[in-house]
Design a protein around this motif. Structure first.
Motif, mmCIF file in Angstrom:
data_model
loop_
_atom_site.group_PDB
_atom_site.id
_atom_site.type_symbol
_atom_site.label_atom_id
_atom_site.label_comp_id
_atom_site.label_asym_id
_atom_site.label_seq_id
_atom_site.Cartn_x
_atom_site.Cartn_y
_atom_site.Cartn_z
ATOM 1 N N VAL A 77 0.871 -1.173 0.000
ATOM 2 C CA VAL A 77 0.000 0.000 0.000
ATOM 3 C C VAL A 77 0.902 1.216 0.000
ATOM 4 C CG1 VAL A 77 -1.735 1.252 1.314
ATOM 5 C CG2 VAL A 77 -1.797 -1.244 1.255
ATOM 6 N N MET A 78 0.680 2.123 -0.923
ATOM 7 C CA MET A 78 1.591 3.250 -1.108
ATOM 8 C C MET A 78 0.814 4.555 -1.316
ATOM 9 S SD MET A 78 4.673 3.510 -3.928
ATOM 10 C CE MET A 78 4.764 1.729 -3.929
ATOM 11 N N GLY A 79 1.380 5.652 -0.806
ATOM 12 C CA GLY A 79 0.785 6.962 -1.036
ATOM 13 C C GLY A 79 -0.320 7.318 -0.069
ATOM 14 N N ILE A 80 -0.407 6.591 1.055
ATOM 15 C CA ILE A 80 -1.413 6.902 2.065
ATOM 16 C C ILE A 80 -0.799 7.796 3.141
ATOM 17 C CG2 ILE A 80 -2.787 4.829 1.686
ATOM 18 C CD1 ILE A 80 -1.327 3.533 4.054
ATOM 19 N N THR A 81 -1.643 8.484 3.873
ATOM 20 C CA THR A 81 -1.173 9.345 4.963
ATOM 21 C C THR A 81 -1.574 8.813 6.321
ATOM 22 O OG1 THR A 81 -3.159 10.716 4.742
ATOM 23 C CG2 THR A 81 -1.194 11.407 3.512
ATOM 24 N N ARG A 82 -2.539 7.883 6.359
ATOM 25 C CA ARG A 82 -3.017 7.298 7.617
ATOM 26 C C ARG A 82 -3.039 5.782 7.491
ATOM 27 N NH1 ARG A 82 -6.789 10.573 5.901
ATOM 28 N NH2 ARG A 82 -8.333 8.889 5.750
ATOM 29 N N TYR A 83 -2.839 5.126 8.600
ATOM 30 C CA TYR A 83 -2.869 3.670 8.650
ATOM 31 C C TYR A 83 -4.217 3.159 8.144
ATOM 32 C CZ TYR A 83 -2.568 -1.064 10.619
ATOM 33 O OH TYR A 83 -2.544 -2.423 10.787
ATOM 34 N N VAL A 84 -4.171 2.154 7.299
ATOM 35 C CA VAL A 84 -5.378 1.520 6.778
ATOM 36 C C VAL A 84 -5.404 0.075 7.271
ATOM 37 C CG1 VAL A 84 -6.706 0.916 4.734
ATOM 38 C CG2 VAL A 84 -5.316 2.993 4.732
ATOM 39 N N ASP A 85 -6.464 -0.283 7.985
ATOM 40 C CA ASP A 85 -6.533 -1.612 8.604
ATOM 41 C C ASP A 85 -7.082 -2.642 7.621
ATOM 42 O OD1 ASP A 85 -6.248 -3.532 10.512
ATOM 43 O OD2 ASP A 85 -7.492 -2.533 12.022
ATOM 44 N N GLN A 104 -8.041 7.315 0.173
ATOM 45 C CA GLN A 104 -6.973 8.214 0.622
ATOM 46 C C GLN A 104 -6.100 8.696 -0.535
ATOM 47 O OE1 GLN A 104 -4.437 7.604 3.997
ATOM 48 N NE2 GLN A 104 -5.905 6.263 5.031
ATOM 49 N N GLY A 105 -6.410 8.259 -1.746
ATOM 50 C CA GLY A 105 -5.568 8.616 -2.887
ATOM 51 C C GLY A 105 -4.361 7.726 -3.042
ATOM 52 N N GLY A 106 -4.344 6.594 -2.337
ATOM 53 C CA GLY A 106 -3.232 5.671 -2.428
ATOM 54 C C GLY A 106 -3.443 4.617 -3.494
ATOM 55 N N ALA A 201 12.582 24.226 -8.134
ATOM 56 C CA ALA A 201 13.371 24.973 -7.152
ATOM 57 C C ALA A 201 14.140 24.052 -6.204
ATOM 58 C CB ALA A 201 12.452 25.901 -6.360
ATOM 59 N N SER A 202 13.455 23.006 -5.695
ATOM 60 C CA SER A 202 14.058 22.162 -4.661
ATOM 61 C C SER A 202 14.602 20.839 -5.173
ATOM 62 C CB SER A 202 13.015 21.872 -3.572
ATOM 63 O OG SER A 202 11.923 21.158 -4.128
ATOM 64 N N GLY A 203 14.164 20.425 -6.354
ATOM 65 C CA GLY A 203 14.570 19.132 -6.874
ATOM 66 C C GLY A 203 13.889 17.965 -6.193
ATOM 67 N N THR A 204 12.870 18.235 -5.360
ATOM 68 C CA THR A 204 12.191 17.185 -4.622
ATOM 69 C C THR A 204 11.047 16.588 -5.431
ATOM 70 O OG1 THR A 204 10.732 18.806 -3.559
ATOM 71 C CG2 THR A 204 12.773 18.210 -2.399
ATOM 72 N N VAL A 205 10.658 15.379 -5.035
ATOM 73 C CA VAL A 205 9.540 14.672 -5.641
ATOM 74 C C VAL A 205 8.499 14.415 -4.551
ATOM 75 C CG1 VAL A 205 8.812 12.546 -6.796
ATOM 76 C CG2 VAL A 205 11.015 13.586 -7.371
ATOM 77 N N GLN A 206 7.231 14.565 -4.889
ATOM 78 C CA GLN A 206 6.156 14.340 -3.941
ATOM 79 C C GLN A 206 5.603 12.921 -4.078
ATOM 80 O OE1 GLN A 206 5.532 16.728 -1.665
ATOM 81 N NE2 GLN A 206 7.161 17.894 -2.698
ATOM 82 N N ASP A 207 5.029 12.420 -2.982
ATOM 83 C CA ASP A 207 4.441 11.083 -3.006
ATOM 84 C C ASP A 207 3.394 10.941 -4.112
ATOM 85 O OD1 ASP A 207 6.004 10.587 -0.807
ATOM 86 O OD2 ASP A 207 4.353 9.915 0.485
ATOM 87 N N ARG A 208 2.577 11.977 -4.299
ATOM 88 C CA ARG A 208 1.493 11.888 -5.298
ATOM 89 C C ARG A 208 2.058 11.673 -6.700
ATOM 90 N NH1 ARG A 208 1.676 16.369 -8.171
ATOM 91 N NH2 ARG A 208 2.545 18.266 -7.233
#
Length: 336
Positions: A77-85, A104-106, A201-208
């Motif tokens: 399970v990837m891209g979640i922000t809260r635990y999924v049971d 959750q968009g995961g 600007a930052s060179g970062t990548v977001q989870d989404r």
């Protein structure tokens, strides 16, 4: 600017059954040239409490996730922000859990579906009943090191191909199932390249962005050079790449498929044992073409007839770790 960045999508720390901390795992991933990892400990998201500090100290992107570890199979399970049971789900109720993740968009992926189960690995073998394969976002078709040689992975790869033939657009990825920082040089590690666009600007990548890339299938998997596939219309000049869909009508047009090998990506972390390589183009109609790769040219092209095609991918075969095997594969280009 969009780039192909190497990720490891299946990792563990001592918060479950791994041997290292998130800091140690991230440092090891950085040492082998990875841009990011998915943190997928068994049934817990607790190592992610250190996520921001570890990302800051290592510069490595850490995707939030977990691995549902059950008696009926393991699901990433990837891209979640809260635990999924998952503990209230029976063998025929996995879609209820998948819905919770998607809310959750995961995204969800079946881990090592044919690995031997209990007592060697509790629940490793996938037994959940899938009523609708459209709900599955990706499958770990390669797992562990030198993955193409394992019978369990060969079965998973065939299953993925069968599902593509049935019209499902499921992404194929690799996952090392990384538990220990120790890596033998003789054990080739496969990585999953994702086409991503780091923030300017930052060179970062977001989870989404990672979630969207896997869901779309802009993914190439390799133990060696980065393998890329493109398709160009010889009529109107339109071009398509991995994960794209060629709109209808297309069968009346003349097309050329081009496969490129990038030998520079992570080149210090892999070594081919044979320079004789072959590119195979595969689709729902079977083998479409087989092209020899010569060292003087790492780009090969051929004309393609698209009538009857619903998908097309590239595979690279050659020598690695003193055996001849599949070294890399792309996800498909699809046809409307």
């Amino acid at each position: 600017m969009r780039s192909w960045l190497p990720y490891e999508l299946h990792t563990h720390t001592f918060h479950s059954d791994g041997e290292h901390s998130l800091q140690e795992l991230a440092a090891s991933a950085k040492d082998i040239g990875l841009r990011g990892i998915a943190m997928t400990d068994h049934n817990t998201m607790s190592p992610l409490l250190d996520r921001q500090a570890v990302e800051k100290s290592t510069g490595l992107h850490i995707v939030q996730g977990m691995e549902w570890t059950t008696f009926f199979g393991h699901m990433l399970v990837m891209g979640i922000t809260r635990y999924v049971d998952w503990r209230d789900l029976g063998i025929d109720e996995i879609h209820k859990g998948i819905e919770r993740v998607h809310e959750q968009g995961g995204i969800v992926g079946i881990a090592h579906p044919f690995r031997a189960g209990s007592p060697l690995c509790t629940g490793c073998y996938w037994e959940y009943e899938i009523a609708d394969w459209h709900d599955i976002d990706y499958i770990e078709v390669w797992s562990y090191t030198l993955p193409s040689m394992l019978t369990s992975n060969q079965r998973a790869f065939r299953m993925w191909t069968d599902l593509l033939n049935q019209g499902y657009r499921i992404t194929g990825v690799c996952g090392r199932d990384w538990h220990s920082s120790a890596v033998k040089p003789s054990d080739p590690v496969a990585v999953t390249y994702l086409q991503l666009e780091p923030e300017e600007a930052s060179g970062t990548v977001q989870d989404r962005q990672v979630v969207e890339a896997i869901a779309k299938g802009t993914v190439s998997v390799t133990m060696g050079p980065l393998l890329l596939l493109g398709l160009a219309s010889q009529g109107n000049g339109s071009t398509y790449g991995i994960g794209d869909e060629v709109p209808a009508p297309h069968a009346q047009s003349a097309w050329e498929a081009t496969v490129k090998l990038d030998m520079s990506e992570r080149s210090e972390h892999w070594q081919l044992t044979d320079t004789d390589m072959t590119v195979v183009l595969v689709g729902n109609l079977g083998r479409i073409a087989e092209l020899a790769v010569v060292s003087s040219s790492l780009t090969v092209s051929c004309p393609i007839q698209t009538e009857g095609l619903s998908w097309l991918r590239a595979e690279l075969h050659g020598g690695i770790a003193h055996c001849r095997t599949m070294i890399a594969f792309t996800n498909p280009i699809y046809f409307q």
